[in-house]
Design an enzyme around this catalytic site. Structure first.
Site, short mmCIF file in Angstrom:
data_model
loop_
_atom_site.label_atom_id
_atom_site.label_comp_id
_atom_site.label_asym_id
_atom_site.label_seq_id
_atom_site.Cartn_x
_atom_site.Cartn_y
_atom_site.Cartn_z
N HIS A 12 0.55 -1.47 0.17
CA HIS A 12 0.51 -0.39 0.45
C HIS A 12 0.55 0.96 -0.36
O HIS A 12 0.29 2.40 -0.23
CB HIS A 12 -0.83 -0.21 1.13
CG HIS A 12 -1.82 -1.00 0.89
ND1 HIS A 12 -2.57 -1.26 0.05
CD2 HIS A 12 -2.20 -2.43 1.93
CE1 HIS A 12 -3.36 -1.76 0.66
NE2 HIS A 12 -3.09 -2.96 1.60
N LYS A 40 -5.31 -9.34 -7.15
CA LYS A 40 -5.97 -9.11 -6.02
C LYS A 40 -6.81 -8.52 -7.01
O LYS A 40 -7.06 -7.54 -7.73
CB LYS A 40 -4.98 -8.58 -5.47
CG LYS A 40 -5.86 -8.42 -4.13
CD LYS A 40 -4.52 -7.33 -3.50
CE LYS A 40 -5.65 -7.04 -1.77
NZ LYS A 40 -4.48 -6.34 -1.19
N HIS A 118 -3.10 -3.43 8.27
CA HIS A 118 -3.71 -4.07 7.11
C HIS A 118 -4.61 -2.45 6.64
O HIS A 118 -4.91 -1.41 7.35
CB HIS A 118 -5.55 -4.54 7.92
CG HIS A 118 -6.80 -4.24 7.47
ND1 HIS A 118 -6.96 -5.06 6.08
CD2 HIS A 118 -7.83 -3.84 8.42
CE1 HIS A 118 -8.07 -5.29 6.01
NE2 HIS A 118 -8.51 -4.54 7.26
N PHE A 119 -5.22 -2.55 5.40
CA PHE A 119 -5.63 -1.60 5.03
C PHE A 119 -7.24 -1.87 4.77
O PHE A 119 -7.96 -2.86 4.19
CB PHE A 119 -5.20 -1.14 3.54
CG PHE A 119 -6.20 -0.22 2.37
CD1 PHE A 119 -6.99 0.51 2.12
CD2 PHE A 119 -5.22 1.08 2.22
CE1 PHE A 119 -7.26 0.95 1.84
CE2 PHE A 119 -5.69 2.84 2.09
CZ PHE A 119 -6.89 2.11 1.56
N ASP A 120 -8.36 -1.11 5.47
CA ASP A 120 -9.45 -1.24 5.88
C ASP A 120 -10.10 -0.78 4.37
O ASP A 120 -11.52 -0.97 4.43
CB ASP A 120 -10.02 -0.85 6.99
CG ASP A 120 -10.93 -1.93 7.60
OD1 ASP A 120 -11.43 -3.49 7.26
OD2 ASP A 120 -12.04 -1.09 7.84
#
Ligand SMILES: Nc1ncnc2c1ncn2[C@@H]1O[C@H](C(=O)NS(=O)(=O)C[C@H]2[C@@H](O)[C@H](n3ccc(=O)[nH]c3=O)O[C@@H]2CO)[C@@H](O)[C@H]1O
Length: 123
Positions: A12, A40, A118-120
Site C-alpha cells: 500500500h 488481487k 491492514h488497509f480497511d
C-alpha cells in the site's frame, strides 16, 4: 518472513509517486507481487510519507469491516490510487483500472510498535 507491517508497506505505500499514468496499476500490482497465484481484485496505493500514514493510528478510532475496533480514519484526505481489476481480466493477465483520488483512509493498527497491519478502505 515478511511481517504484517512490512506486507502493508509492500502492498500500500508509494510515497515517491505524485501523479500516476494509466498503466500505473498494471506496473505496480506486478512490481509489488500482487499478481502471484491470482489477480488481487482491489488494492490502494498511498502517496503520502510513511510518518503521515503512521500518524493515522492516533486519529479517529472507527470500527473495522471485520468488527474489530482497532481501525482509524485519517482526519485529512490523502492522495491515493485505487487499482481495480478490469471485468473479463483473466489470470495471469491481470489488467487494472487506475484511479487517482484524494480521500480519507481507514487502516487497522496493532499494538506491536503500534504498526499499521491492514488497509480497511477509504471514504
Ligand atoms: N481489524 C484488523 N486488525 C488487524 N488485522 C486485520 C484487521 N482486519 C483485517 N485484518 C487482516 O488484514 C489482512 C488483509 O489482507 N485483509 S484484507 O481485507 O484482505 C485487505 C484488503 C485490502 O488490502 C484491499 N483493499 C480493499 C479496499 C480498498 O479500498 N483498498 C484496498 O486495498 O483489499 C483487501 C480485501 O478487501 C488479513 O490478514 C486480515 O486478517
Amino acid at each position: 518472513k515478511e511481517s504484517r507491517a512490512e506486507k502493508f508497506q509492500r502492498q500500500h505505500m508509494d510515497p515517491d509517486t505524485s501523479t500516476v499514468t494509466a498503466s500505473y496499476c498494471n506496473e505496480m500490482m506486478k512490481r509489488r507481487n500482487m499478481m502471484v497465484g491470482q489477480c488481487k481484485p482491489v488494492n490502494t496505493f498511498i502517496h503520502e510519507p510513511l510518518h503521515k500514514v503512521r500518524a493515522i493510528c492516533f486519529q479517529g478510532n472507527v470500527r473495522c469491516k471485520n468488527g474489530q475496533s482497532n481501525c482509524h480514519q485519517s482526519s485529512s484526505k490523502m492522495r491515493i490510487t485505487d487499482c481495480r481489476l478490469k471485468k473479463g481480466s483473466k489470470y495471469p493477465k491481470c489488467d487494472y483500472e487506475t484511479q487517482q483520488l484524494q480521500k480519507s483512509i481507514i487502516v487497522a493498527c496493532e499494538c506491536v510498535q503500534y504498526e499499521i497491519v491492514h488497509f480497511d478502505g477509504s471514504v
